[in-house]
Motif scaffolding. Structure first.
Motif, PDB file in Angstrom:
ATOM      1  N   LYS A   1      -0.872  -6.164  -5.478  1.00  0.00           N
ATOM      2  CA  LYS A   1      -1.333  -6.928  -3.955  1.00  0.00           C
ATOM      3  C   LYS A   1      -2.366  -7.586  -3.667  1.00  0.00           C
ATOM      4  CE  LYS A   1       3.393  -5.111  -1.977  1.00  0.00           C
ATOM      5  NZ  LYS A   1       3.833  -4.733  -1.103  1.00  0.00           N
ATOM      6  N   GLN A   2      -3.493  -6.411  -4.177  1.00  0.00           N
ATOM      7  CA  GLN A   2      -5.201  -6.857  -3.736  1.00  0.00           C
ATOM      8  C   GLN A   2      -4.535  -8.248  -3.762  1.00  0.00           C
ATOM      9  OE1 GLN A   2      -6.216  -6.373  -0.527  1.00  0.00           O
ATOM     10  NE2 GLN A   2      -4.487  -5.104   0.138  1.00  0.00           N
ATOM     11  N   THR A   3      -4.865  -7.688  -5.649  1.00  0.00           N
ATOM     12  CA  THR A   3      -5.489  -8.367  -6.848  1.00  0.00           C
ATOM     13  C   THR A   3      -4.701  -9.723  -6.826  1.00  0.00           C
ATOM     14  OG1 THR A   3      -5.433  -7.001  -8.112  1.00  0.00           O
ATOM     15  CG2 THR A   3      -5.643  -9.304  -9.306  1.00  0.00           C
ATOM     16  N   VAL A   4      -3.557 -10.108  -6.448  1.00  0.00           N
ATOM     17  CA  VAL A   4      -2.797 -11.825  -6.362  1.00  0.00           C
ATOM     18  C   VAL A   4      -3.306 -12.360  -4.824  1.00  0.00           C
ATOM     19  CG1 VAL A   4      -0.623 -12.810  -5.457  1.00  0.00           C
ATOM     20  CG2 VAL A   4      -1.360 -11.390  -7.600  1.00  0.00           C
ATOM     21  N   ILE A   5      -3.679 -11.219  -3.923  1.00  0.00           N
ATOM     22  CA  ILE A   5      -4.502 -12.148  -2.713  1.00  0.00           C
ATOM     23  C   ILE A   5      -6.113 -12.459  -2.957  1.00  0.00           C
ATOM     24  CG2 ILE A   5      -5.117 -11.540  -0.267  1.00  0.00           C
ATOM     25  CD1 ILE A   5      -2.455  -9.796  -0.047  1.00  0.00           C
ATOM     26  N   ALA A   6      -6.396 -12.493  -3.798  1.00  0.00           N
ATOM     27  CA  ALA A   6      -7.690 -12.372  -4.131  1.00  0.00           C
ATOM     28  C   ALA A   6      -7.706 -13.334  -5.189  1.00  0.00           C
ATOM     29  CB  ALA A   6      -8.663 -11.031  -4.568  1.00  0.00           C
ATOM     30  N   LEU A   7      -6.927 -13.529  -5.752  1.00  0.00           N
ATOM     31  CA  LEU A   7      -6.712 -14.978  -6.808  1.00  0.00           C
ATOM     32  C   LEU A   7      -6.413 -16.562  -5.980  1.00  0.00           C
ATOM     33  CD1 LEU A   7      -5.133 -13.589 -10.256  1.00  0.00           C
ATOM     34  CD2 LEU A   7      -7.591 -14.146  -9.714  1.00  0.00           C
TER      35      LEU A   7
ATOM     36  N   ILE B   1      -0.259   3.017  -5.446  1.00  0.00           N
ATOM     37  CA  ILE B   1      -1.373   2.782  -5.663  1.00  0.00           C
ATOM     38  C   ILE B   1      -1.356   1.641  -6.549  1.00  0.00           C
ATOM     39  CG2 ILE B   1      -3.974   3.638  -6.553  1.00  0.00           C
ATOM     40  CD1 ILE B   1      -2.903   6.532  -5.862  1.00  0.00           C
ATOM     41  N   VAL B   2      -0.856   1.520  -7.918  1.00  0.00           N
ATOM     42  CA  VAL B   2      -0.947   0.389  -8.489  1.00  0.00           C
ATOM     43  C   VAL B   2      -0.235  -1.223  -8.254  1.00  0.00           C
ATOM     44  CG1 VAL B   2       0.485  -0.555 -10.787  1.00  0.00           C
ATOM     45  CG2 VAL B   2      -0.284   1.435 -10.801  1.00  0.00           C
ATOM     46  N   THR B   3       1.106  -0.347  -7.020  1.00  0.00           N
ATOM     47  CA  THR B   3       1.510  -1.622  -5.943  1.00  0.00           C
ATOM     48  C   THR B   3       0.754  -2.448  -5.087  1.00  0.00           C
ATOM     49  OG1 THR B   3       3.348  -0.780  -6.003  1.00  0.00           O
ATOM     50  CG2 THR B   3       3.243  -2.209  -4.674  1.00  0.00           C
ATOM     51  N   TYR B   4      -0.574  -1.609  -4.518  1.00  0.00           N
ATOM     52  CA  TYR B   4      -1.355  -1.896  -3.600  1.00  0.00           C
ATOM     53  C   TYR B   4      -2.680  -2.682  -4.244  1.00  0.00           C
ATOM     54  CZ  TYR B   4      -4.973  -2.033  -0.452  1.00  0.00           C
ATOM     55  OH  TYR B   4      -6.499  -2.401   0.601  1.00  0.00           O
ATOM     56  N   GLY B   5      -3.036  -1.939  -5.664  1.00  0.00           N
ATOM     57  CA  GLY B   5      -4.566  -2.726  -6.755  1.00  0.00           C
ATOM     58  C   GLY B   5      -3.247  -4.668  -6.746  1.00  0.00           C
TER      59      GLY B   5
ATOM     60  N   ARG C   1       6.829  -9.573  -8.227  1.00  0.00           N
ATOM     61  CA  ARG C   1       6.691  -8.398  -6.754  1.00  0.00           C
ATOM     62  C   ARG C   1       6.182  -7.044  -7.602  1.00  0.00           C
ATOM     63  NH1 ARG C   1      11.750  -6.497  -3.864  1.00  0.00           N
ATOM     64  NH2 ARG C   1      10.173  -5.789  -3.142  1.00  0.00           N
ATOM     65  N   GLY C   2       4.915  -6.875  -7.037  1.00  0.00           N
ATOM     66  CA  GLY C   2       4.045  -5.632  -7.308  1.00  0.00           C
ATOM     67  C   GLY C   2       4.569  -4.869  -7.798  1.00  0.00           C
ATOM     68  N   LYS C   3       5.869  -4.069  -6.684  1.00  0.00           N
ATOM     69  CA  LYS C   3       6.965  -3.395  -7.431  1.00  0.00           C
ATOM     70  C   LYS C   3       7.430  -3.350  -8.453  1.00  0.00           C
ATOM     71  CE  LYS C   3       9.390  -0.018  -5.393  1.00  0.00           C
ATOM     72  NZ  LYS C   3       8.381   1.237  -4.852  1.00  0.00           N
ATOM     73  N   THR C   4       7.987  -3.963  -9.316  1.00  0.00           N
ATOM     74  CA  THR C   4       8.351  -4.707 -10.361  1.00  0.00           C
ATOM     75  C   THR C   4       8.071  -4.050 -11.320  1.00  0.00           C
ATOM     76  OG1 THR C   4      10.129  -6.450  -8.625  1.00  0.00           O
ATOM     77  CG2 THR C   4       9.714  -6.338 -11.599  1.00  0.00           C
ATOM     78  N   VAL C   5       6.419  -4.947 -11.111  1.00  0.00           N
ATOM     79  CA  VAL C   5       5.470  -4.592 -11.979  1.00  0.00           C
ATOM     80  C   VAL C   5       5.020  -3.007 -12.743  1.00  0.00           C
ATOM     81  CG1 VAL C   5       3.383  -5.016 -13.149  1.00  0.00           C
ATOM     82  CG2 VAL C   5       4.215  -6.721 -11.965  1.00  0.00           C
ATOM     83  N   SER C   6       5.128  -2.352 -10.926  1.00  0.00           N
ATOM     84  CA  SER C   6       4.680  -1.285 -11.589  1.00  0.00           C
ATOM     85  C   SER C   6       5.665  -0.214 -11.738  1.00  0.00           C
ATOM     86  CB  SER C   6       4.521  -0.579 -10.012  1.00  0.00           C
ATOM     87  OG  SER C   6       5.414  -0.518  -8.900  1.00  0.00           O
TER      88      SER C   6
END
Length: 60
Positions: free
Chosen positions: A30-36, A24-28, A3-8
């Motif tokens: 999540k957006q990267t995973v969605i785009a991929l 901001i990093v969590t949002y980024g 999850r994004g929260k864990t990575v951040s």
């Protein structure tokens, strides 16, 4: 899945980012995973329609 929260949280723990930048990093992430995911979906559809090369050229 990570999850994004864990990575951040890990990035804050190792002092790579500031705690204020966590959202901001969590949002980024999540957006990267969605785009991929979208790219992978289109490539799978292209492969299924026997148009994998055309689909790959489209993304390039």
């Amino acid at each position: 899945m990570i999850r994004g929260k864990t990575v951040s949280d890990i990035l804050v723990e190792y002092e790579i980012i500031l705690p204020e930048e966590r959202e901001i990093v969590t949002y980024g992430i999540k957006q990267t995973v969605i785009a991929l995911g979208h790219i992978a979906l289109f490539l799978i559809i292209g492969f299924g329609m026997h148009m994998f090369c055309e689909t790959t050229v489209y993304f390039v």
